[in-house]
Design a protein around this motif. Sequence first.
Motif, PDB file in Angstrom:
ATOM      1  N   ILE A 156      97.193  29.207 125.039  1.00  0.00           N
ATOM      2  CA  ILE A 156      96.350  30.068 124.175  1.00  0.00           C
ATOM      3  C   ILE A 156      95.438  29.427 123.126  1.00  0.00           C
ATOM      4  O   ILE A 156      96.129  28.326 122.447  1.00  0.00           O
ATOM      5  CB  ILE A 156      97.263  31.158 123.445  1.00  0.00           C
ATOM      6  N   TRP A 157      94.220  29.580 123.146  1.00  0.00           N
ATOM      7  CA  TRP A 157      93.302  28.864 122.115  1.00  0.00           C
ATOM      8  C   TRP A 157      92.487  30.011 121.725  1.00  0.00           C
ATOM      9  O   TRP A 157      91.281  30.267 121.867  1.00  0.00           O
ATOM     10  CB  TRP A 157      92.374  28.070 122.856  1.00  0.00           C
ATOM     11  N   GLN A 158      92.980  30.921 120.811  1.00  0.00           N
ATOM     12  CA  GLN A 158      92.366  32.195 120.281  1.00  0.00           C
ATOM     13  C   GLN A 158      91.559  31.816 119.251  1.00  0.00           C
ATOM     14  O   GLN A 158      91.969  31.227 118.246  1.00  0.00           O
ATOM     15  CB  GLN A 158      93.651  33.086 119.769  1.00  0.00           C
ATOM     16  N   VAL A 159      90.276  32.309 119.637  1.00  0.00           N
ATOM     17  CA  VAL A 159      89.326  32.234 118.370  1.00  0.00           C
ATOM     18  C   VAL A 159      89.699  33.451 117.525  1.00  0.00           C
ATOM     19  O   VAL A 159      89.516  34.489 117.778  1.00  0.00           O
ATOM     20  CB  VAL A 159      87.731  32.271 118.943  1.00  0.00           C
ATOM     21  N   MET A 160      89.863  32.902 116.102  1.00  0.00           N
ATOM     22  CA  MET A 160      90.256  33.918 115.017  1.00  0.00           C
ATOM     23  C   MET A 160      88.885  34.362 114.503  1.00  0.00           C
ATOM     24  O   MET A 160      88.305  33.414 113.792  1.00  0.00           O
ATOM     25  CB  MET A 160      91.191  33.317 114.046  1.00  0.00           C
ATOM     26  N   THR A 161      88.763  35.564 114.497  1.00  0.00           N
ATOM     27  CA  THR A 161      87.465  36.028 113.897  1.00  0.00           C
ATOM     28  C   THR A 161      87.723  35.980 112.301  1.00  0.00           C
ATOM     29  O   THR A 161      89.014  36.119 111.751  1.00  0.00           O
ATOM     30  CB  THR A 161      87.272  37.655 114.135  1.00  0.00           C
ATOM     31  N   PRO A 162      86.478  35.868 111.445  1.00  0.00           N
ATOM     32  CA  PRO A 162      86.931  35.655 109.905  1.00  0.00           C
ATOM     33  C   PRO A 162      87.631  36.832 109.408  1.00  0.00           C
ATOM     34  O   PRO A 162      88.455  36.862 108.443  1.00  0.00           O
ATOM     35  CB  PRO A 162      85.463  35.626 109.260  1.00  0.00           C
ATOM     36  N   THR A 163      87.493  38.294 109.949  1.00  0.00           N
ATOM     37  CA  THR A 163      87.918  39.345 109.350  1.00  0.00           C
ATOM     38  C   THR A 163      88.842  40.056 110.270  1.00  0.00           C
ATOM     39  O   THR A 163      88.573  39.712 111.499  1.00  0.00           O
ATOM     40  CB  THR A 163      87.188  40.243 108.672  1.00  0.00           C
ATOM     41  N   LEU A 165      90.088  23.354 114.173  1.00  0.00           N
ATOM     42  CA  LEU A 165      88.835  23.700 113.768  1.00  0.00           C
ATOM     43  C   LEU A 165      87.828  23.088 115.115  1.00  0.00           C
ATOM     44  O   LEU A 165      87.905  22.062 115.260  1.00  0.00           O
ATOM     45  CB  LEU A 165      88.425  22.946 112.603  1.00  0.00           C
ATOM     46  N   VAL A 166      86.991  23.956 115.382  1.00  0.00           N
ATOM     47  CA  VAL A 166      86.038  23.544 116.464  1.00  0.00           C
ATOM     48  C   VAL A 166      84.885  22.839 115.785  1.00  0.00           C
ATOM     49  O   VAL A 166      84.011  23.838 115.076  1.00  0.00           O
ATOM     50  CB  VAL A 166      85.575  24.620 117.352  1.00  0.00           C
ATOM     51  N   SER A 167      84.699  21.531 115.802  1.00  0.00           N
ATOM     52  CA  SER A 167      83.541  21.139 115.296  1.00  0.00           C
ATOM     53  C   SER A 167      83.319  19.639 115.643  1.00  0.00           C
ATOM     54  O   SER A 167      84.256  18.930 116.169  1.00  0.00           O
ATOM     55  CB  SER A 167      83.658  21.014 113.655  1.00  0.00           C
ATOM     56  N   ASP A 168      82.072  19.281 115.759  1.00  0.00           N
ATOM     57  CA  ASP A 168      81.844  17.643 116.030  1.00  0.00           C
ATOM     58  C   ASP A 168      82.565  16.889 114.817  1.00  0.00           C
ATOM     59  O   ASP A 168      82.826  15.689 115.132  1.00  0.00           O
ATOM     60  CB  ASP A 168      80.453  17.471 115.894  1.00  0.00           C
ATOM     61  N   ASP A 182      87.104  32.045 129.764  1.00  0.00           N
ATOM     62  CA  ASP A 182      86.267  31.086 129.691  1.00  0.00           C
ATOM     63  C   ASP A 182      85.248  31.067 128.775  1.00  0.00           C
ATOM     64  O   ASP A 182      84.098  30.552 128.906  1.00  0.00           O
ATOM     65  CB  ASP A 182      85.658  30.820 131.471  1.00  0.00           C
ATOM     66  N   GLN A 183      85.462  31.613 127.556  1.00  0.00           N
ATOM     67  CA  GLN A 183      84.535  31.745 126.534  1.00  0.00           C
ATOM     68  C   GLN A 183      84.121  30.342 126.016  1.00  0.00           C
ATOM     69  O   GLN A 183      84.945  29.573 126.039  1.00  0.00           O
ATOM     70  CB  GLN A 183      85.054  32.642 125.406  1.00  0.00           C
ATOM     71  N   ILE A 184      82.841  30.226 125.434  1.00  0.00           N
ATOM     72  CA  ILE A 184      82.640  28.991 124.964  1.00  0.00           C
ATOM     73  C   ILE A 184      82.915  28.746 123.394  1.00  0.00           C
ATOM     74  O   ILE A 184      82.543  29.694 122.870  1.00  0.00           O
ATOM     75  CB  ILE A 184      81.077  28.817 125.388  1.00  0.00           C
ATOM     76  N   LEU A 185      83.539  27.782 123.065  1.00  0.00           N
ATOM     77  CA  LEU A 185      83.870  27.531 121.716  1.00  0.00           C
ATOM     78  C   LEU A 185      82.366  27.080 121.092  1.00  0.00           C
ATOM     79  O   LEU A 185      82.044  26.098 121.603  1.00  0.00           O
ATOM     80  CB  LEU A 185      85.013  26.698 121.695  1.00  0.00           C
ATOM     81  N   ARG A 186      82.466  27.255 119.734  1.00  0.00           N
ATOM     82  CA  ARG A 186      81.172  27.149 119.118  1.00  0.00           C
ATOM     83  C   ARG A 186      81.585  26.583 117.742  1.00  0.00           C
ATOM     84  O   ARG A 186      82.835  26.552 117.134  1.00  0.00           O
ATOM     85  CB  ARG A 186      80.801  28.391 118.512  1.00  0.00           C
ATOM     86  N   GLU A 187      80.885  25.703 117.180  1.00  0.00           N
ATOM     87  CA  GLU A 187      80.834  25.042 115.884  1.00  0.00           C
ATOM     88  C   GLU A 187      81.528  25.861 114.822  1.00  0.00           C
ATOM     89  O   GLU A 187      80.777  27.117 114.759  1.00  0.00           O
ATOM     90  CB  GLU A 187      79.458  24.528 115.389  1.00  0.00           C
ATOM     91  N   GLY A 188      82.388  25.639 114.229  1.00  0.00           N
ATOM     92  CA  GLY A 188      82.933  26.380 112.980  1.00  0.00           C
ATOM     93  C   GLY A 188      84.015  27.185 113.378  1.00  0.00           C
ATOM     94  O   GLY A 188      84.674  27.846 112.550  1.00  0.00           O
ATOM     95  N   ASP A 189      84.410  27.511 114.816  1.00  0.00           N
ATOM     96  CA  ASP A 189      85.455  28.159 115.184  1.00  0.00           C
ATOM     97  C   ASP A 189      86.828  27.830 114.623  1.00  0.00           C
ATOM     98  O   ASP A 189      87.025  26.630 114.689  1.00  0.00           O
ATOM     99  CB  ASP A 189      85.424  28.430 116.751  1.00  0.00           C
ATOM    100  N   VAL A 190      87.402  28.789 114.134  1.00  0.00           N
ATOM    101  CA  VAL A 190      89.093  28.392 113.711  1.00  0.00           C
ATOM    102  C   VAL A 190      89.665  28.873 115.084  1.00  0.00           C
ATOM    103  O   VAL A 190      89.741  30.037 115.538  1.00  0.00           O
ATOM    104  CB  VAL A 190      89.497  29.359 112.555  1.00  0.00           C
TER     105      VAL A 190
END
Lengths: 378, 411
Positions: free
Chosen positions: B221-228, B277-280, B248-256
């Motif tokens: 599991i690599w669940q992207v947590m929404t801010p709220t 944290l997904v970030s460069d 297969d969703q794409i992870l974006r800069e800033g995703d927790v």
Amino acid sequence: MALEEGGRVDFTRLRHERRRKLFDGMDAAGIEMLVLGRPANVRYASGARQLWRTGANLFAPLCVVIRRTEKVHLLSSWDEGVPAEIGHEDLYGLFWNPAHLIAALREIPGFVGAQRVGTDSLTPFFGRVLRDLVPALELVDAAPLLQRAQAHKTADEIAAIAVAVSLAEAGLSALEEALEPGITERALLGAYLGAIASLGAPTPPTESVVFATPRQGPVRFRYLASERTIEQGELVVLAPGAFYAGYEGGVARTRTAGAAPTPEARRLTIRCRGAIATLVGACRAGNTGADLYRAWESTGEPPAEVALANGVGLGTEAPVVGFGRGNDAPLEEGAVLSVQAWVSQEGTGGFLQRELVQIGEEGPRVLTRSERSERWAP
Amino acid sequence: MGEDWTEGATIGGLAVPTEPDMVRLRTDRHAKIQAQLESQDIDGLVLLGSGGVAYATGVDAPGEDSGRAGLFRSVAVVVRGESEPHVYTTYWDGVPDELSADHVHGPLFPDLHDGIDQFAKAIQGHVGAGARLGVDEQTHPMLEALDDYEWTDAGSVLGPAKIIKTPDEVSAIRAAQRLTEQAMESVRTALRPGLRQTDLSGIFLRRLFELGATANAIDPIWQVMTPTRAQGPWTIPGDLAFPTPTTDQILREGDVIWVDAGICHRGYASDFGRTWLVSDHPAPTERQASHFQRWRAVVDAARDMLEPGVSALELGQAAIEADNGHKPWLEHFYLAHGIGTDSAEMPLVGTDLGDSFDASLLMSPGMVLVFEPVIWDDGFAGYRSEDIVAVTDSGWVQLSGSRYDPFEVAP
């Protein structure tokens, strides 16, 4: 599956047709309620995409189908992965306290008033719960109606299986590419899992995918990938599978590690190809498992060490033709079978070939595209 | 008090070995099952579930989808008074070497009516009609073919046996956890915006088997947590939805992302939980760092008081107190769960079983706890990790690793 076009499957229609077949089956068997615990049955009834776990987990009431209301109720604390036709009011939560689960089941309209109830398995505890909750309980085995509904595949189901087969074949390419002397069986398994995951399908039907066969001593079919290093010239079984939207695809081929096959290996190949062709030829509507056993016997091979065939749909399903089972199992038109031939020769090794076969009106239709891999064949 | 692994931490007076002795481990498990059969006057066990079969027999099975694992399942039969279990399996290469040949049999297919007479005959060969048998699942063919036994829930035998781990079992869990953590380190260092969740699964699984793991257990599991919370999926209790399946969703800069994965190595489960944290250039904001500090404080509060005799209720209360009176775990889950041949088993701390259950659940040497509190800061997502500890004779030892990159413990 990144694109909206997906796998050219109409999922709304797919789910609708599955539910229709389930309700028809319930009508025919006079069953008012189904309580399902096997993940494949839960998916068949609900269409929900839920967390995938390996292994045979114990029965629990994960899904309840009420004939009268035509509602499918699902154990899910959230609506993520749940199709729109299952409303929030149709979901019940995950509980650790059995009293809370029982209270939630009692709330399902039609649960308590049901009489003839089908389950796909049971535990002593849930047997008691059901008897307490449903005063007029007449408990029946839901497996026959589920199997009848699931055996004949709709066009959308076949389309989904075709995508799964393509994924499995991509897994085969990855295995062939990674196969070289010195790699361990487990590392090879890892290469396959990495490949199907990067295609968006990370859950394998089984991790029993790779084994090298010895060139000395007795040769047996093995199930577990080991730390054994693959040696040059060994025959190595590659049996990848994949899921698409829950539907299984799979294929098996055998390759020589790092060398051209020996004349003995070629003879084994020819034996295996002959055997699989005979088995596939017997996959005809109206035949039974006994015809597959007879077909195998006609090849002159010793009694099979592995199952000759099993059903395939939302994972492995009935019938099982092997280990003495399935003689009377009908091979039904529209069903999909995973058919395999395993032959071995002491001093040479073993050879496995596995194909997915749809039992068509006109006869067997091979869904795996074996020609795709011919260039690799010994 | 936390104890150093290497400095003589003991369970039942025995040191926890660096590597498990698998033969001794299986012998000890069998003895524990026999002791329960004896004390509960149960004549034997018939087990169908993967976790129970693995526990009772030690037979290894490949990681498999439930359909195949069910139809081709191994079956365990334990007879009271016998020195070894019986196993019925196709997976002959997964059978422990020490098991006597007359205790290893071909498969039984209890899910099929076809051949169920062979199943009945096998059971009758072990125990006579009328015997009282513990069973974990009853297929309809079994119910019909074996109605002359008194069936009871096997959980009454397996539960008390499984809840206390031997030092070898603790070592086996740690070994599974180490492999998982090593494979996860490869994923974390590869993580960058633009990868898909399933790419992460691929990196993890590839590395896992290169490292020699015997089986995976769940779709990682690599669940992207929404801010709220409200931006996330609707849930029945109104709490967070977690864990939701990977796509297969794409992870974006800033995703927790909340990571949760587990394997099954030599029959023992691992449980890896971290927040990434997904970030460069992954670096937590001050606010995110504070989430981690809150999480750390909760686990520390529970761990600090952990020793034999402490109740699950006291652990939960300490955790709540450490988060200023707020219950820091998910409504549908727990503060902590056990782990062994199943990924989540007793002891469960903080479930809907309620306070009186938790008050009666006392910690004992050999219990293993996976602490997984959740810190949520609506509008800014939150933090979740998992720490695994084993209760020792005088405190606890840590079984999971102590790195939480990119979060750091404040000096």
